[in-house]
Design a protein around this motif. Structure first.
Motif, PDB file in Angstrom:
ATOM      1  N   GLN A  48       1.524  -1.718 -14.500  1.00 22.40           N
ATOM      2  CA  GLN A  48       0.689  -1.019 -13.531  1.00 22.40           C
ATOM      3  C   GLN A  48       1.536  -0.049 -12.711  1.00 22.40           C
ATOM      4  OE1 GLN A  48      -1.514  -3.810 -11.184  1.00 22.40           O
ATOM      5  NE2 GLN A  48      -2.770  -2.261 -10.237  1.00 22.40           N
ATOM      6  N   CYS A  99       5.496   6.597  -5.442  1.00 26.93           N
ATOM      7  CA  CYS A  99       4.959   5.907  -6.623  1.00 26.93           C
ATOM      8  C   CYS A  99       5.768   4.639  -6.873  1.00 26.93           C
ATOM      9  CB  CYS A  99       5.027   6.838  -7.839  1.00 26.93           C
ATOM     10  SG  CYS A  99       4.431   6.119  -9.381  1.00 26.93           S
ATOM     11  N   PHE A 149       0.860  -1.178   0.000  1.00 23.97           N
ATOM     12  CA  PHE A 149       0.000   0.000   0.000  1.00 23.97           C
ATOM     13  C   PHE A 149       0.896   1.226   0.000  1.00 23.97           C
ATOM     14  CE2 PHE A 149      -2.284   3.413   2.186  1.00 23.97           C
ATOM     15  CZ  PHE A 149      -3.447   3.462   1.437  1.00 23.97           C
ATOM     16  N   ALA A 204      -9.525  -2.307  -9.806  1.00 30.23           N
ATOM     17  CA  ALA A 204      -8.300  -2.666 -10.529  1.00 30.23           C
ATOM     18  C   ALA A 204      -8.631  -3.491 -11.776  1.00 30.23           C
ATOM     19  CB  ALA A 204      -7.349  -3.435  -9.611  1.00 30.23           C
ATOM     20  N   TRP A 251      -2.995   3.648  -3.231  1.00 27.21           N
ATOM     21  CA  TRP A 251      -3.227   2.501  -4.108  1.00 27.21           C
ATOM     22  C   TRP A 251      -2.468   1.281  -3.588  1.00 27.21           C
ATOM     23  CZ3 TRP A 251      -2.810   4.255  -9.917  1.00 27.21           C
ATOM     24  CH2 TRP A 251      -3.691   5.304 -10.146  1.00 27.21           C
ATOM     25  N   TRP A 252      -2.969   0.119  -3.921  1.00 26.05           N
ATOM     26  CA  TRP A 252      -2.343  -1.165  -3.604  1.00 26.05           C
ATOM     27  C   TRP A 252      -1.648  -1.705  -4.843  1.00 26.05           C
ATOM     28  CZ3 TRP A 252      -2.417  -3.391   1.205  1.00 26.05           C
ATOM     29  CH2 TRP A 252      -3.310  -2.861   2.136  1.00 26.05           C
ATOM     30  N   LEU A 253      -0.583  -2.473  -4.631  1.00 24.40           N
ATOM     31  CA  LEU A 253       0.115  -3.076  -5.766  1.00 24.40           C
ATOM     32  C   LEU A 253       0.763  -4.388  -5.351  1.00 24.40           C
ATOM     33  CD1 LEU A 253       0.871  -2.611  -8.752  1.00 24.40           C
ATOM     34  CD2 LEU A 253       2.974  -1.540  -7.949  1.00 24.40           C
ATOM     35  N   ILE A 272     -11.560  -2.738  -4.055  1.00 23.42           N
ATOM     36  CA  ILE A 272     -10.244  -2.429  -4.628  1.00 23.42           C
ATOM     37  C   ILE A 272      -9.966  -3.337  -5.828  1.00 23.42           C
ATOM     38  CG2 ILE A 272      -7.736  -2.545  -4.183  1.00 23.42           C
ATOM     39  CD1 ILE A 272      -9.161  -0.144  -2.865  1.00 23.42           C
ATOM     40  N   ALA A 302       1.260   2.497  -9.019  1.00 21.57           N
ATOM     41  CA  ALA A 302       0.525   2.731  -7.777  1.00 21.57           C
ATOM     42  C   ALA A 302       1.029   4.035  -7.166  1.00 21.57           C
ATOM     43  CB  ALA A 302       0.718   1.578  -6.797  1.00 21.57           C
TER      44      ALA A 302
END
Length: 169
Positions: free
Chosen positions: A49, A33, A28, A110, A55-57, A106, A51
């Motif tokens: 992608q 970034c 998170f 996505a 945002w979650w990644l 979420i 984040a």
């Protein structure tokens, strides 16, 4: 809830996940970034992608299956992230069941964003894809290096330079 997470401070270009390793964490972004990418057989990095804050990644499939990932996650800029392991996330969801709905939302967002990206890749020309992206996400386009945006959109940095030069005149 913070006790379930580990705080990571990342330098620019620092890796948090590497292809071939087990995908044990979901990230998170508190500040900064991240970008997730793979390296093609030709050696080209392809960003799939980004984040930003809030945002979650992760490689969600590998995270869910507790398997190795084909992706890398790297800090685009100096960043602060919260990481949670699969085991800790399961415990968190047991203790706070309302978070199941949060994570479902979420994941739906996505997935929907991925579908839109695929649609644009099929429907728009390469120039239209770039112009659409920079028009709809101007702050993002200013914040992230052009070569990463090019990678994300399936373009070369040289082609992005041509588009930018053409549209300045």
């Amino acid at each position: 809830m913070l006790s379930y997470f580990e705080t990571l401070k990342l330098d620019k270009k620092e890796m948090v996940m590497q292809a071939g390793n087990l995908c044990n964490y979901n990230y998170f972004v508190v500040k900064g970034c991240l970008h997730m990418y793979f390296t093609s057989e030709k050696g080209t990095e392809r960003t799939v992608q980004f984040a930003l804050e809030g945002w979650w990644l992760t490689d969600f499939l590998a995270f869910q299956n507790r398997s190795s990932t084909d992706f890398n996650i790297q800090a685009v800029e100096k960043s602060q992230v919260l990481s949670i392991s699969n085991e800790q996330q399961e415990l968190l969801l047991e203790e706070f069941p309302l978070l199941e709905r949060y994570f479902r939302t979420i994941y739906q967002i996505a997935y929907g964003a991925s579908l839109i990206k695929v649609k644009y890749l099929y429907d728009l020309s390469k120039e239209e894809i770039y112009l659409h992206f920079t028009e709809h996400f101007p702050e993002f386009a200013q914040r992230v290096p052009q070569y990463l945006i090019a990678s994300f959109l399936g373009l070369t940095p040289e082609y992005v330079s041509e588009i930018r030069a053409k549209n300045r005149s």
